[in-house]
Scaffold this active site. Structure first.
Site, short mmCIF file in Angstrom:
data_model
loop_
_atom_site.label_atom_id
_atom_site.label_comp_id
_atom_site.label_asym_id
_atom_site.label_seq_id
_atom_site.Cartn_x
_atom_site.Cartn_y
_atom_site.Cartn_z
N ASP A 74 0.83 -1.20 0.00
CA ASP A 74 0.00 0.00 0.00
C ASP A 74 0.87 1.26 0.00
OD1 ASP A 74 0.89 -0.15 2.61
OD2 ASP A 74 -1.09 -0.22 3.53
N SER A 75 2.19 1.05 0.01
CA SER A 75 3.12 2.16 -0.23
C SER A 75 2.87 2.81 -1.59
CB SER A 75 4.56 1.66 -0.15
OG SER A 75 4.75 0.52 -0.97
N ASP A 117 -0.89 -6.22 0.13
CA ASP A 117 -1.29 -5.58 1.39
C ASP A 117 -2.80 -5.45 1.50
OD1 ASP A 117 0.96 -5.07 2.94
OD2 ASP A 117 1.41 -3.19 1.93
N LYS A 146 -0.93 -9.45 3.38
CA LYS A 146 -0.19 -8.91 4.52
C LYS A 146 -1.07 -7.92 5.28
CE LYS A 146 3.28 -5.85 4.04
NZ LYS A 146 2.89 -4.73 4.96
N GLU A 148 -1.11 -5.36 9.07
CA GLU A 148 -0.25 -4.70 10.04
C GLU A 148 -0.76 -4.84 11.46
OE1 GLU A 148 1.23 -1.10 7.02
OE2 GLU A 148 0.36 -0.61 8.98
N GLU A 214 9.72 -3.69 10.56
CA GLU A 214 10.10 -2.40 9.98
C GLU A 214 10.59 -1.44 11.07
OE1 GLU A 214 8.42 1.10 6.98
OE2 GLU A 214 7.21 -0.68 7.39
#
Length: 298
Positions: A74-75, A117, A146, A148, A214
């Site tokens: 999602d970057s 993501d 993925k 978070e 991260e």
């Protein structure tokens, strides 16, 4: 009757107006990366290389360079859309880019493992919402999703894995909650490290096969890498001892609209082109020369 020599006719195969996707790592040179193969790499201590990818052509190039895992991150909200954070990325946008990357891999018979993501707001409501969102991305071509965070995400991970959806977890700096964390800063320092370790073990026990760490202290990441026997740690600003490394594609190619993060190395600086730069990244991850804890870690 003419006795002149006949010349071969030129190749009449129509050319693509926008160029041709590069050749991939063929099945003969690399077997398709699978979940069991990633587990085997982890067990043998072979470093796992991962890069973000957002479109078909870069996905094919990364695959040709031998990148093990492609992450449709999602970057893309910041890299492709120009957003200030990843919070504004929608599930539909993630579906679109996952589909694009998957098509690029299919066109060149790519072998990379594809992770996508789950964006902000697509899994926080309930486990059932997470399943619906994951289904969208898996149907678009993802092999794994993925998400978070730790703590409350543990049961969501278990719910997805029990239903046949491989999951990569993500701890440390979690960009979707950057406002709650107080900005882009190192996580897991001091006493906070104990909670991060607790969350990591719980995520492994819930079935997470991979864990992105991260911007966490290198020593903490190294401890977790040893402790987590069934969950491969993937570092980004977490030191060289992790089971693998990931970077944003544009960052490692030196294409950045803002300040280059400390944990990034510009692989284009010494490369004659994009493909050699991608290959150099894979080699540096595999042989352990990247990252350098003195330069890229805390």
């Amino acid at each position: 009757m003419s006795n002149s020599t006949t010349t071969p006719s030129p190749d009449t195969t129509p050319a693509s107006p926008y160029g041709t996707l590069p050749p991939a790592s063929t099945p003969a040179s690399r077997k398709p990366v699978s979940l069991p193969r990633l587990a085997d790499m982890h067990a043998r201590g072979e470093k796992i290389s991962m890069l973000t990818a957002y479109d078909a052509t870069f996905a094919a190039m990364a695959d040709a360079a031998g990148v093990d895992c492609l992450l449709v991150g999602d970057s893309l909200g910041m890299v492709c859309q120009g957003l200030n954070s990843t919070v504004g990325v929608s599930l539909e946008t993630m579906r679109y880019h996952t589909d694009s990357v998957s098509r690029g891999l299919r066109r060149v018979q790519g072998t990379a493992w594809l992770i996508a993501d789950l964006p902000f707001g697509s899994y926080q409501e309930s486990r059932e919402q997470a399943l619906r969102s994951a289904t969208v991305l898996m149907q678009a071509g993802a092999h794994m999703v993925k998400l978070e965070g730790g703590g409350w995400t543990t049961e969501t991970v278990r719910f997805l894995v029990e239903r046949g959806i491989p999951v990569c977890a993500h701890l440390g700096l979690t960009p979707q909650t950057v406002h709650a964390l107080g900005g882009y800063r190192v996580q897991g320092k001091g006493d906070a490290g104990a909670l991060l370790k607790q969350h990591a073990h719980a995520l492994q026990d819930a079935g997470a096969a991979m864990l992105v760490l991260e911007m966490v202290p290198a020593a903490l990441a190294a401890e977790l890498t040893v402790e987590l026997k069934h969950c491969a740690t993937i570092g980004i600003g977490a030191g060289k001892a992790t089971a693998g490394q990931v970077l944003v594609l544009h960052d490692m190619l030196g294409i950045n609209l803002g300040k280059m993060p400390k944990f990034v190395r510009n692989f284009m600086a010494d490369a004659p082109g994009v493909l050699p730069a991608l290959k150099a990244y894979v080699q540096a991850v595999k042989d352990g020369s990247f990252p350098d804890d003195q330069l890229h870690a805390w």
